[in-house]
Structures are given as C-alpha cells and as structure tokens.
Scaffold this motif. Structure first.
Motif, PDB file in Angstrom:
ATOM      1  N   ILE A  48       0.790  -1.237  -0.042  1.00 25.28           N
ATOM      2  CA  ILE A  48      -0.031  -0.119  -0.091  1.00 25.28           C
ATOM      3  C   ILE A  48       0.604   1.203  -0.096  1.00 25.28           C
ATOM      4  N   ALA A  49       1.893   1.347   0.645  1.00 27.19           N
ATOM      5  CA  ALA A  49       2.468   2.451   0.800  1.00 27.19           C
ATOM      6  C   ALA A  49       3.302   2.777  -0.360  1.00 27.19           C
ATOM      7  N   THR A  50       3.960   1.713  -0.879  1.00 26.98           N
ATOM      8  CA  THR A  50       4.457   1.924  -2.140  1.00 26.98           C
ATOM      9  C   THR A  50       3.533   2.556  -3.375  1.00 26.98           C
ATOM     10  N   GLU A  51       2.398   1.935  -3.193  1.00 25.91           N
ATOM     11  CA  GLU A  51       1.307   2.410  -4.313  1.00 25.91           C
ATOM     12  C   GLU A  51       1.024   3.765  -4.024  1.00 25.91           C
ATOM     13  N   GLN A  52       0.775   4.325  -2.952  1.00 23.72           N
ATOM     14  CA  GLN A  52       0.410   5.672  -2.506  1.00 23.72           C
ATOM     15  C   GLN A  52       1.375   6.588  -2.977  1.00 23.72           C
ATOM     16  N   GLN A  53       2.445   6.103  -2.865  1.00 23.98           N
ATOM     17  CA  GLN A  53       3.654   6.814  -3.031  1.00 23.98           C
ATOM     18  C   GLN A  53       3.898   7.032  -4.614  1.00 23.98           C
ATOM     19  N   LEU A  54       3.640   6.126  -5.371  1.00 28.38           N
ATOM     20  CA  LEU A  54       3.517   6.263  -6.631  1.00 28.38           C
ATOM     21  C   LEU A  54       2.292   7.237  -7.321  1.00 28.38           C
ATOM     22  N   LEU A  55       1.121   7.169  -6.305  1.00 28.65           N
ATOM     23  CA  LEU A  55       0.061   7.920  -6.804  1.00 28.65           C
ATOM     24  C   LEU A  55       0.527   9.432  -6.762  1.00 28.65           C
ATOM     25  N   LEU A  56       1.119   9.733  -5.528  1.00 26.62           N
ATOM     26  CA  LEU A  56       1.668  11.081  -5.254  1.00 26.62           C
ATOM     27  C   LEU A  56       2.486  11.547  -6.321  1.00 26.62           C
ATOM     28  N   SER A  57       3.355  10.652  -7.054  1.00 24.56           N
ATOM     29  CA  SER A  57       4.287  11.571  -7.748  1.00 24.56           C
ATOM     30  C   SER A  57       3.863  11.494  -9.286  1.00 24.56           C
ATOM     31  N   HIS A  58       2.591  11.390  -9.569  1.00 22.04           N
ATOM     32  CA  HIS A  58       2.000  11.535 -10.851  1.00 22.04           C
ATOM     33  C   HIS A  58       0.722  12.419 -11.024  1.00 22.04           C
ATOM     34  N   ASP A  59       0.602  12.519 -12.198  1.00 26.25           N
ATOM     35  CA  ASP A  59      -0.684  13.486 -12.167  1.00 26.25           C
ATOM     36  C   ASP A  59      -1.875  12.958 -12.965  1.00 26.25           C
ATOM     37  N   ILE A  60      -1.528  12.050 -13.823  1.00 28.99           N
ATOM     38  CA  ILE A  60      -2.565  11.413 -14.343  1.00 28.99           C
ATOM     39  C   ILE A  60      -2.818   9.665 -14.209  1.00 28.99           C
ATOM     40  N   LEU A  84      -6.923   2.810  -2.291  1.00 21.28           N
ATOM     41  CA  LEU A  84      -7.569   4.261  -2.067  1.00 21.28           C
ATOM     42  C   LEU A  84      -8.248   4.300  -0.592  1.00 21.28           C
ATOM     43  N   GLU A  85      -7.405   4.557   0.346  1.00 24.21           N
ATOM     44  CA  GLU A  85      -7.952   4.327   1.740  1.00 24.21           C
ATOM     45  C   GLU A  85      -8.926   5.621   2.053  1.00 24.21           C
ATOM     46  N   VAL A 136     -13.476   7.661  -8.835  1.00 18.73           N
ATOM     47  CA  VAL A 136     -12.523   8.732  -9.185  1.00 18.73           C
ATOM     48  C   VAL A 136     -12.911   9.854  -8.828  1.00 18.73           C
ATOM     49  N   ARG A 137     -14.194  10.141  -8.712  1.00 14.33           N
ATOM     50  CA  ARG A 137     -14.931  11.402  -8.477  1.00 14.33           C
ATOM     51  C   ARG A 137     -14.825  11.736  -7.095  1.00 14.33           C
ATOM     52  N   LEU A 138     -15.024  10.213  -6.363  1.00 14.82           N
ATOM     53  CA  LEU A 138     -15.134  10.482  -4.706  1.00 14.82           C
ATOM     54  C   LEU A 138     -13.544  10.909  -4.412  1.00 14.82           C
ATOM     55  N   CYS A 139     -12.714  10.279  -5.156  1.00 12.71           N
ATOM     56  CA  CYS A 139     -11.373  10.791  -4.542  1.00 12.71           C
ATOM     57  C   CYS A 139     -10.882  12.156  -5.116  1.00 12.71           C
TER      58      CYS A 139
ATOM     59  N   ARG B 611      -6.164  -1.196   6.098  1.00 15.82           N
ATOM     60  CA  ARG B 611      -7.032  -0.167   6.689  1.00 15.82           C
ATOM     61  C   ARG B 611      -8.144  -0.051   5.484  1.00 15.82           C
ATOM     62  N   GLY B 612      -7.824  -0.487   4.198  1.00 13.59           N
ATOM     63  CA  GLY B 612      -8.961  -0.425   3.004  1.00 13.59           C
ATOM     64  C   GLY B 612     -10.065  -1.341   3.406  1.00 13.59           C
ATOM     65  N   TRP B 613      -9.727  -2.463   4.013  1.00 17.09           N
ATOM     66  CA  TRP B 613     -10.952  -3.230   4.223  1.00 17.09           C
ATOM     67  C   TRP B 613     -11.536  -3.111   5.747  1.00 17.09           C
ATOM     68  N   ASP B 614     -10.993  -1.922   6.051  1.00 23.02           N
ATOM     69  CA  ASP B 614     -11.334  -1.559   7.889  1.00 23.02           C
ATOM     70  C   ASP B 614     -12.516  -0.471   7.775  1.00 23.02           C
ATOM     71  N   GLU B 615     -13.639  -0.937   8.296  1.00 21.80           N
ATOM     72  CA  GLU B 615     -14.690   0.195   7.978  1.00 21.80           C
ATOM     73  C   GLU B 615     -14.741   1.110   9.297  1.00 21.80           C
ATOM     74  N   GLU B 616     -13.971   0.994  10.148  1.00 19.54           N
ATOM     75  CA  GLU B 616     -13.819   1.777  11.544  1.00 19.54           C
ATOM     76  C   GLU B 616     -14.021   3.361  11.138  1.00 19.54           C
TER      77      GLU B 616
END
Lengths: 200, 632
Positions: A48-60, A84-85, A136-139, B611-616
């Motif tokens: 998860i951490a790696t994926e989030q980092q990747l998202l942050l460093s891109h625009d599209i 997408l936490e 996507v909209r929700l994010c 946490r993605g599967w954690d609804e708390e």
C-alpha cells in the motif's frame, strides 16, 4: 509536463495480442510510468505504501486492462480496495489525490456498436464504467473519457496497428497536458484525429 | 634403476618442464615447444643430464599418447564418430596413400630399393597425434572444421599403423640381424592367422561390451564409496588394463583405449573420468615431448647438416602439399587449409616404433633408421615453429575474412538454460517443478544412485563435484542463464559461488540457504537471490495454526506473506550491520538478535492491518458528518 501512471493489469500477458502490442509503444514516451500489477503482486499482496507514493508522484492515473465481464481483472479491484484508503484518498480528510486526472484504457472483444442501448450488450462503455467514474470522483479527481480498443476478437493486424498508433497519440497528448476538453464525450478515441489534434 | 637415480631423473625432468614450459608459454611458443626445448637442454646435446638410451622413458611417455586417445574418445560420442566417417576414411585414407606414394617415389628415385622406399613412405606419412592434438586443444580449435579434419586424419593414421605392422615383414630385403629378441611376444603369436583375427575382433568386442555392461556399474560402485582416489585408481586401471590387453593381442593400445573412450562417452561418469585422468595425460605427454627433444642426435645432425635439413624440409613440404590439396577438397577456408597443412606436416611418434621395427625385421639398414629418427624428431620440433610462422605471418592476413564464420561454429553445442547443482530433496522439488513446465535442465549431482536413476528418467545429468570449473563448463555454464544452487553442505555452496564468480560472471545464481546465518554468509558473498529452506514451510505451518484457531484463511495467508516480506527486509538490514563489523555471531548474540526480531514483528505486523478493508474510520466519519454522500 504531467506524468502519467499506467496501472496495467493483464493476468496472462503472454497470451495477449492487443495489450502486448499496445505497450510496445510505451518505450518512447518517457512521461509514462508503466506499472504491471500482476507482475509486481503475483500473490495479490499489494504494497500500500509504495502504491500511494507512486500515486503522489504522478498527475494522471490510467487503468489499462481487458474489459473482463464488463469490468477489470481482479487485481484492479484489489488495488482500489487497498490503496484508496479512507482518510487518504477520500473522506473529509482524504485529499491526497485531489485535482489529478484518471481514465480507463480498455480492450473489448465485442465491436463498438454492441455497446449501445439497442446493441447486444444493452449498455454503453461509459455506463459499464460508472463504478470507476464515481470512485475517481469520490477521490476528488477528474474522470476522463475512456480509450477503447473494440472488436478485438476479429481484429486484423492492420487495424491493431492503427489502434496502437492512436494509443500512442492519446498518451502523448495526455502527457503534453492536452487533456480532452469534453469530459462527457463517450470515448477518448473520438477526440483524436489522425493528425494528432484533439477535436472538440 | 635404484630409487635415488629414479628420483634424481624425475627431478631433472620435472625441473626442466617447470622452467621451460612457462618461459615458452610467455614467449607465445606453446607448451609443446617448451617441453621439446627442455628435452634438448637436459639431453646429451647440451647439459647431458639424461642419457641417450632413454628408451624406458620413451615407453612410459608413449603411454601419454594412449591416455590422450582415451580422453579424446570420451569426448567423441559414437554418433559424432559416425558423422566423421567420411572425413576419417576419405581424408585420412587419401592423406596416408598420397603422402606414402610421393615419399616412396622420391626415395626410389634417390636409389633406395623399392621395399625400403615403400616402408619409408608409409612410416613418414604418419603425423604426430600428440603434438597436433595438444596444439589444437591449446588453441581451442578442436571443435572447428580444421580441428575435426585434423583429428579424422590422425585417427585414420593410428588405425593404419596396425596393417602396416602386419605388412612390413613382407618388405624384408636385408639379412635379419640378431636384434629381434628385443621384441616382446604376444599371446597370439603361435596361433594360426584366422584365430589371430578372431582374437583381435573378440578383444574389440570385449572392450565395447565390457565398456557398456561392466565398466559403468563398476564406476557407479566405486563412486558410491566416495573415495576420490579410488575413482582415480579405477580410471587408471581401466586405461592401463585396456592397453595391456591390446598389446597382448597385437593391437595398438592407443586404438583400444580410444575405443573404450568412445564407449564411455555417453556415460554419466565421463566428466569425472576426464578430469581425473587429465593431469596424468598432461604429465605423460610432457614427458614424451621431453624424451623426443632429448633423443635428437645432434652429433649426427652436426655431421650431416645439409642432408638432414634437406630431408626434414623435403618430407614436411611433401606432406604439406598433399594436406593443402586435401584441405581444399574438404572446402576448408584458405587460412584453415594452411593450418591443416602446416599442423600435420611433421612425422609422428609411431615412426619411432615403426623405424625400430623395420630395422629389426631387416627392411631398413641401421644407418638409415638413425638418420630418420633424427629427421622425425626434428620435424616434430619444427611443427610448433611452423605453426608460429603460420599464426604470425599468414593467419593475420587471411583471418578477417573468415573470423565471423568461426564464431558461428562455436555455437553448435546446444545447452539447457537452467543448471541445478545438487538434486537432493531441495533441488529435486525445484527441478520437478521446472520440468513440469518443459524447461530444459542440466543437473549436477554427486550421488551415484540418484545419477543413475535420473539418467534412466531421461534427465541430462552429470556426476561429480559441482564446484569444479571443468564440470561446470561441460554442463554449459557458459551459455546457461541460471544456476540453481541446492547443494547440501553450505561450504560447498560458497565454493561453487566463488568458482562461478571467477569463471562464469554472467550466470545468474539462485542459492539455497540453510538458515539466517547461512543467508548472511551468502549475502556477504554478494548473492542477491537467497532462499532460506525453512522459511516458507514454517510460515505455512503458521498459517494453518492461525486457521485452526479460527482466523479466516485469506487473513492468515496475507499475514504470512506480509511477515515474509518484513523478515526479508530485516534480514538485509541485519546483514548490513554484520558486514560492517565483520563478526561472527556468538550464541548470545544470536539470542539478542532473535529478541530484536521478535520485537519488530510485534510492532510492524500489528500496525499493518489493511485499512482499506477496515470500516471503522468510515463508520466514525458517518457518525460525525451528516453528509453521507461522500462514501462509496
């Protein structure tokens, strides 16, 4: 210039014809980060951490995948579920992706005309893709019209070459900052002309 | 010879070789010339440290040739030999025939009786297997057309010696001297001709049959004792035994051992035999070359320099012309044609034997044979020089045109992409898995029973110590992509890694590790792909334990793979610390490390629930905000 993260999902790329051909175009587009999810996480154990980092460093963000069961292969869903936490990507505190753009790049076995209310599949591509659009909209990102390679079951090599060129053009325009001006258009394909200029 | 003389002589020979060969190599002259020079120097001509009657040494040394042919046979699978048949009979036959006719014709023209002319022609048509093959191997040309053709010609010559020996008594034209007593009698001497033939054929059949049905089980039995020296002894016994048998029935020992080599070429012990006998062969051949060098009678040469010089050059030129023409008909490239012609133009070691024989049987007079012995020895000594001339003057001009064709030839041997070293419990699981997916495997293993079984099952498997360079080379380490190191003892694994790093730097290594500490050692050896053998299994036990306690299967499975990932990361971190301080963990320190590990496990793994599967947090948010539209 905007950077594009291509989240690629094909569970058996060695058997693919369309996607194997398409991604060959990526080598010459430096702004695109190709991220092969099945190759990175064969056990679905997404970091998860790696994926989030990747998202942050891109625009599209682009999800590229075959249109299995009018949706995506399972790992895309797993990725969305985990990465997408709440409180990070969405929710009142979650604004990390705000302002970025996202789209789907898909291939469908059936031809384009069956994806219509009067066609065999009864719904349009965009109707099927509604969960993506809304996620996507929700994010707090902008959802762009999908790029579709339709009719792959009967596609001649020559047509595949045409689509590969179109795919390349789409990525170049996106990473040049020329996002389509009509976010409501049915397909991104329609906004590309052979001269490489976006139509309106 | 008492022990002291023996040791002194041995010391002189070895010292001469140790001094001269490196010098010759350094000067780019090749080892053969080095040995020959050493022989000349310690021989009667210069230092006189050994005596001219070095017949004993010559006999011992000739055994080097016998051993060499056994080793060559090992490299030649029967199928390959069959493919070479045309070139052996065609090229070899023509070479012997044409050279003999030309030399005999010239001798006859010079006024020798026809019987002597024919004998000389046949004797001088032979080339030196020892010198040519040693040189070709040193230059790495054995697998190329010129190497194969040279080999074919030499093989034919070695076989041709047998009918020559049978034929020569018919050429008698001088009164028989009393020297015949020197010749040893063979078992078949008293038998009628048809029985002799039968015995000869029977012996050949015996070698082939025994090679297949007796020697292989015997080698397996010996290999099982795991006594390296007994295996070496068996290999030596094999070669010497065949040589003795062959001599008893009046056949060439070289031919017999060659045959045995071919029979064993398909055996799983081929490489072990090869590497065990290689040093003996090398030493004996060296001895042989030294003996040749020492046997050159320089007094004779000094007395008739022009005649001898003329004879040497004349014979070599005649043979070279024949060879050149044959090379052309065999479609060798221009450069290879010259190499072929120069390489085989000398007269071979069998000439010594045949000259003595003809002298004893009243065919050639004593003066002529002594003269010819000097000619033969000189022609052998000149060969490395002729090849040097070829290499430095001709090859450079002719080479570029065919350099690329050469490289293609090199790639003929096809090899598997994966080598597995060690096929015990660990290795065979990996191997079975890969084979189930039709991935080609080459297996190295040192358990005789297992090797036997695997071969029956159609695996490509070699018996031997995987950490040895030659075995790896034979298994195709040069062209393979991966080697999976599953050997049992950890020291063996490290040894193998060092060998691969030194000789096959492009081979990717996947290594089994017994445990954490072993993994540290492997990391220090620069390994990137390390597999602790208990790691995955222990975690699978852990997963099942969690499931029996009521955890959901997927949760337990994810927990395990998360734990695995963290542990791998920790391993790397701790290994880095250890590397800096260069210490060996004591038992106490191991406990401390375990404690550290246990602590980090608690902290990290507890925090990392998805946490993605954690609804708390969602539920919290829903309670706090009335705007529920922001939730999926």
């Amino acid at each position: 210039m905007p950077r594009l993260l291509l989240l690629f999902a094909h569970p058996a790329l060695e058997k693919s014809r369309i996607h194997k051909r398409l991604i060959r175009e990526l080598k010459s587009i430096p702004q695109v980060t190709f991220h092969d999810l099945y190759e990175a996480y064969p056990d679905f154990n997404i970091d998860i951490a790696t994926e989030q980092q990747l998202l942050l460093s891109h625009d599209i963000i682009a999800f590229q995948h075959p249109f299995y069961w009018y949706s995506a292969p399972a790992i895309i869903k797993q990725w969305m579920d985990l990465v997408l936490e709440h409180g990070w990507a969405y929710g009142s505190e979650g604004r990390m992706l705000e302002g970025k753009k996202a789209l789907n790049i898909i291939s469908s076995g059936g031809p384009r005309h069956v994806y219509a209310p009067e066609g065999r599949n009864r719904f349009t591509y965009r109707q099927f893709l509604a969960p993506f659009e809304q996620s996507v909209r929700l994010c707090k990102m902008d959802y762009l019209p999908p790029f579709v390679v339709p009719g792959t079951h009967r596609m001649e090599q020559q047509d595949l070459e045409t689509f590969a060129a179109l795919y390349r053009q789409a990525l170049i325009l996106l990473t040049a900052g020329n996002a389509p001006t009509d976010p409501g258009a049915e397909l991104l394909n329609d906004q590309l002309t052979s001269s490489g200029i976006l139509t309106h | 010879m008492d022990q002291q003389t023996f040791l002194t002589q041995a010391m002189i020979f070895l010292a001469a070789a140790v001094i001269m060969v490196p010098i010759a190599k350094r000067l780019g002259l090749g080892s053969v010339l080095g040995y020959l020079l050493a022989g000349i120097i310690i021989g009667p001509a210069v230092l006189g440290l050994i005596h001219n009657d070095s017949g004993d040494i010559m006999h011992a040394a000739e055994f080097g040739v016998v051993m060499m042919l056994f080793l060559i046979g090992l490299e030649l699978e029967p199928a390959l030999l069959w493919r070479l048949r045309k070139s052996i009979i065609g090229l070899g036959g023509l070479q012997v025939l044409l050279s003999a006719v030309i030399i005999a014709g010239i001798s006859f023209g010079l006024g020798l009786p026809w019987q002597q002319a024919v004998a000389l022609g046949l004797i001088l048509s032979l080339s030196s297997t020892a010198i040519v093959l040693q040189t070709l191997q040193e230059k790495g040309l054995m697998q190329q057309p010129v190497g194969r053709h040279s080999f074919s010609v030499l093989l034919f010559q070695d076989i041709a010696v047998i009918p020559m020996l049978a034929l020569f008594p018919l050429l008698q034209n001088l009164p028989l001297g009393d020297a015949t007593g020197d010749e040893h009698s063979t078992l078949v001497d008293g038998l009628p001709a048809w029985l002799q033939t039968l015995v000869v054929l029977g012996s050949v059949a015996l070698i082939i049959g025994a090679g297949r049905f007796v020697v292989r089980p015997l080698l397996r039995l010996v290999a099982k004792t795991r006594q390296r020296e007994v295996f070496t002894a068996t290999a030596l016994l094999l070669v010497i035994g065949i040589a003795v048998l062959m001599m008893q029935v009046g056949l060439s020992p070289a031919l017999g051992t060659f045959l045995a080599g071919v029979v064993l070429a398909n055996s799983e012990y081929r490489h072990e035999l090869e590497s065990d006998l290689e040093p003996f062969k090398g030493l004996l051949l060296g001895l042989f070359f030294i003996a040749v060098g020492a046997s050159i009678n320089f007094t004779l040469v000094a007395a008739q320099p022009l005649i001898i010089g003329g004879l040497v050059l004349g014979v070599m030129a005649a043979k070279a012309v024949v060879l050149y023409l044959l090379g052309r008909s065999a479609k060798l490239s221009l450069n290879d044609r010259f190499l072929f012609a120069f390489g085989l133009s000398q007269v071979g070691e069998f000439a010594f034997v045949l000259l003595t024989f003809t002298n004893q049987h009243g065919i050639l007079p004593q003066e002529l044979t002594s003269l010819m012995v000097a000619v033969v020895a000189l022609s052998m000594a000149l060969t490395p020089l002729a090849l040097l001339v070829h290499e430095h003057l001709l090859a450079k001009r002719l080479q570029p045109a065919n350099a690329s064709a050469r490289q293609q030839d090199d790639a003929i041997d096809e090899h598997n992409q994966v080598i597995i070293a060690g096929f015990g419990h660990f290795g065979n699981t990996v191997g079975r898995f890969l084979r189930a997916h039709k991935i080609g495997l080459t297996i190295l293993d040192n358990d005789a029973d297992r090797v036997e079984l695997l071969r029956r099952m159609g695996f490509k498997v070699y018996y031997g110590d995987a950490s040895r360079h030659e075995l790896l080379a034979a298994a195709g380490a040069e062209s393979a992509k991966l080697i999976i190191i599953c050997l049992e003892p950890s020291e063996k694994r490290l040894e193998l890694i060092e060998t691969i790093k030194k000789h096959f730097p492009n081979l990717r290594m996947l290594v089994r590790a017994s445990n954490r500490y072993d993994a540290y050692d492997l990391m220090n050896a620069g390994m990137l792909h390390i597999y602790r053998e208990t790691m995955d299994t222990s975690l699978r036990v852990g997963v099942d334990a969690m499931r029996f306690l009521g955890f959901r299967a997927y949760t337990a499975q994810r927990a395990a793979s998360l734990f695995f990932k963290k542990d791998e990361a920790n391993l790397r971190k701790l290994s880095a610390i250890r590397d800096e301080e260069e210490y060996i963990l004591s038992a106490r320190e191991k406990i401390e490390e375990l404690e550290k590990l246990l602590q980090t496990d608690m902290v990290q793994n507890m925090q990392d629930i998805e946490r993605g599967w954690d609804e708390e947090s969602l539920i919290d948010a829903a309670h706090r905000a009335s705007d529920a539209t922001v939730q999926p």
